[in-house]
Design an enzyme around this catalytic site. Structure first.
Site, mmCIF file in Angstrom:
data_model
loop_
_atom_site.group_PDB
_atom_site.id
_atom_site.type_symbol
_atom_site.label_atom_id
_atom_site.label_comp_id
_atom_site.label_asym_id
_atom_site.label_seq_id
_atom_site.Cartn_x
_atom_site.Cartn_y
_atom_site.Cartn_z
ATOM 1 N N LYS A 63 0.206 10.381 9.704
ATOM 2 C CA LYS A 63 1.553 9.987 9.259
ATOM 3 C C LYS A 63 2.610 10.891 9.905
ATOM 4 O O LYS A 63 2.277 11.947 10.471
ATOM 5 C CB LYS A 63 1.613 10.083 7.729
ATOM 6 C CG LYS A 63 0.640 9.158 7.008
ATOM 7 C CD LYS A 63 0.807 9.274 5.492
ATOM 8 C CE LYS A 63 -0.198 8.420 4.748
ATOM 9 N NZ LYS A 63 -0.005 8.468 3.267
ATOM 10 N N PHE A 67 7.389 4.274 -6.313
ATOM 11 C CA PHE A 67 7.451 5.076 -5.081
ATOM 12 C C PHE A 67 7.530 4.221 -3.821
ATOM 13 O O PHE A 67 7.558 4.747 -2.712
ATOM 14 C CB PHE A 67 6.239 6.022 -5.010
ATOM 15 C CG PHE A 67 4.895 5.344 -5.114
ATOM 16 C CD1 PHE A 67 4.297 4.789 -3.993
ATOM 17 C CD2 PHE A 67 4.234 5.257 -6.335
ATOM 18 C CE1 PHE A 67 3.068 4.147 -4.076
ATOM 19 C CE2 PHE A 67 2.999 4.618 -6.436
ATOM 20 C CZ PHE A 67 2.411 4.062 -5.305
ATOM 21 N N ARG A 99 -12.732 8.760 3.518
ATOM 22 C CA ARG A 99 -11.962 9.084 2.302
ATOM 23 C C ARG A 99 -12.360 10.471 1.787
ATOM 24 O O ARG A 99 -11.523 11.210 1.271
ATOM 25 C CB ARG A 99 -12.184 8.036 1.211
ATOM 26 C CG ARG A 99 -11.637 6.667 1.538
ATOM 27 C CD ARG A 99 -10.136 6.576 1.455
ATOM 28 N NE ARG A 99 -9.644 6.566 0.098
ATOM 29 C CZ ARG A 99 -8.410 6.202 -0.237
ATOM 30 N NH1 ARG A 99 -7.539 5.809 0.704
ATOM 31 N NH2 ARG A 99 -8.003 6.239 -1.480
ATOM 32 N N THR A 149 -5.384 11.299 -3.115
ATOM 33 C CA THR A 149 -4.014 10.910 -2.764
ATOM 34 C C THR A 149 -3.015 12.035 -3.028
ATOM 35 O O THR A 149 -2.188 12.356 -2.180
ATOM 36 C CB THR A 149 -3.615 9.670 -3.606
ATOM 37 O OG1 THR A 149 -4.617 8.668 -3.444
ATOM 38 C CG2 THR A 149 -2.254 9.133 -3.181
ATOM 39 N N ARG A 205 -6.002 16.608 3.059
ATOM 40 C CA ARG A 205 -4.847 16.625 2.145
ATOM 41 C C ARG A 205 -4.806 17.898 1.308
ATOM 42 O O ARG A 205 -3.736 18.404 0.986
ATOM 43 C CB ARG A 205 -4.880 15.384 1.258
ATOM 44 C CG ARG A 205 -4.534 14.115 2.033
ATOM 45 C CD ARG A 205 -4.831 12.895 1.220
ATOM 46 N NE ARG A 205 -4.314 11.673 1.818
ATOM 47 C CZ ARG A 205 -4.564 10.461 1.358
ATOM 48 N NH1 ARG A 205 -5.340 10.302 0.286
ATOM 49 N NH2 ARG A 205 -4.052 9.395 1.938
ATOM 50 N N HIS A 227 -3.455 8.653 6.425
ATOM 51 C CA HIS A 227 -3.882 7.466 5.689
ATOM 52 C C HIS A 227 -5.313 7.169 6.065
ATOM 53 O O HIS A 227 -5.684 7.304 7.239
ATOM 54 C CB HIS A 227 -3.017 6.255 6.055
ATOM 55 C CG HIS A 227 -3.668 4.951 5.701
ATOM 56 N ND1 HIS A 227 -3.639 4.447 4.427
ATOM 57 C CD2 HIS A 227 -4.408 4.092 6.432
ATOM 58 C CE1 HIS A 227 -4.328 3.311 4.405
ATOM 59 N NE2 HIS A 227 -4.806 3.073 5.615
HETATM 60 P P1 ATP Z 1 -2.986 5.951 1.747
HETATM 61 O O1 ATP Z 1 -3.025 4.463 1.470
HETATM 62 O O2 ATP Z 1 -1.670 6.403 2.309
HETATM 63 O O3 ATP Z 1 -4.171 6.384 2.543
HETATM 64 P P2 ATP Z 1 -4.179 6.436 -0.789
HETATM 65 O O4 ATP Z 1 -5.025 5.241 -0.463
HETATM 66 O O5 ATP Z 1 -4.869 7.726 -1.086
HETATM 67 O O6 ATP Z 1 -3.135 6.714 0.379
HETATM 68 P P3 ATP Z 1 -2.508 4.741 -2.370
HETATM 69 O O7 ATP Z 1 -2.695 4.515 -3.816
HETATM 70 O O8 ATP Z 1 -2.879 3.660 -1.421
HETATM 71 O O9 ATP Z 1 -3.239 6.102 -1.997
HETATM 72 O O10 ATP Z 1 -0.978 5.124 -2.142
HETATM 73 C C1 ATP Z 1 -0.358 4.985 -0.874
HETATM 74 C C2 ATP Z 1 0.634 6.111 -0.688
HETATM 75 O O11 ATP Z 1 1.670 5.981 -1.671
HETATM 76 C C3 ATP Z 1 0.068 7.515 -0.924
HETATM 77 O O12 ATP Z 1 -0.502 8.056 0.246
HETATM 78 C C4 ATP Z 1 1.308 8.287 -1.338
HETATM 79 O O13 ATP Z 1 2.087 8.655 -0.217
HETATM 80 C C5 ATP Z 1 2.095 7.247 -2.120
HETATM 81 N N1 ATP Z 1 1.827 7.359 -3.561
HETATM 82 C C6 ATP Z 1 0.764 6.851 -4.234
HETATM 83 N N2 ATP Z 1 0.827 7.135 -5.546
HETATM 84 C C7 ATP Z 1 1.973 7.853 -5.703
HETATM 85 C C8 ATP Z 1 2.623 8.459 -6.822
HETATM 86 N N3 ATP Z 1 2.105 8.369 -8.050
HETATM 87 N N4 ATP Z 1 3.797 9.116 -6.601
HETATM 88 C C9 ATP Z 1 4.341 9.203 -5.361
HETATM 89 N N5 ATP Z 1 3.777 8.658 -4.271
HETATM 90 C C10 ATP Z 1 2.625 7.990 -4.434
HETATM 91 MG MG MG Z 2 -4.265 3.379 0.172
#
Ligand code: ATP
Ligand code: MG
Length: 150
Positions: A11, A59, A92, A98, A109, A126
């Protein structure tokens, strides 16, 4: 065990901080094979399609802006596809939870992510969440002929 491909994105925060080599080293150590790589300028339409599942969440707007690099004036992303046994699950685990505060300290992370004072998550990479997600995301980011056939 199944042979899979997964989408990894470095990112804008990871690009700005020069963490590309560090991230790729972690995947290489896990014996995953790099089958596609390119630097991409993320347009709004791609950002929205990539994070469509989060539309409407509190968000969402910030996430769409962040992935386009608006926050740091850094709009490059490094898009990678890795292939190998259980590549989605393995990736993962390498990437970690996350929320960087909850991510294990040896994960990408956990080492490099942060949560800003305004609650935004900057988590460097990601990684596709499921094999189905991986298939959809790979087709969003890559054309078929950009992917190396093992
Ligand atoms: P990514 O899809 O980016 O790999 P992830 O799969 O671990 O991350 P997701 O639930 O898909 O998590 O969320 C996508 C992105 O949205 C996260 O990487 C983060 O930047 C943001 N995000 C998710 N949950 C929150 C939250 N509770 N508060 C703020 N930002 C959030
Ligand atoms: Mg995701």
């Amino acid at each position: 065990m199944t042979n899979e491909q997964t989408l990894i994105l470095i990112k804008p925060d990871g690009m700005k901080r020069g963490l590309m080599g560090e991230v790729m080293m972690a995947f290489e150590s896990a014996k995953l094979k790099l089958v596609a790589a390119k630097v991409v300028k993320v347009e709004e339409s791609l950002a929205k399609r990539h994070y469509a599942m989060h539309e409407g969440k509190p968000f969402y707007e910030r996430l769409i802006n962040f992935i386009q690099g608006k926050k740091y004036g850094e709009n490059r992303i490094l898009a990678l596809i890795y292939e190998g046994e259980d590549a989605v699950k393995v990736s993962r685990a390498i990437v970690g939870a996350t929320d960087p505060e909850k991510a294990e300290p040896w994960t990408i992370r956990g080492k490099y992510g942060r949560r800003t004072t305004d609650g935004e998550i900057e988590n460097v990479v990601h990684a596709s969440g499921t094999p189905m997600e991986a298939k959809n995301e790979i087709s969003l980011w890559f054309k078929n002929d950009e992917i190396w056939k093992i």
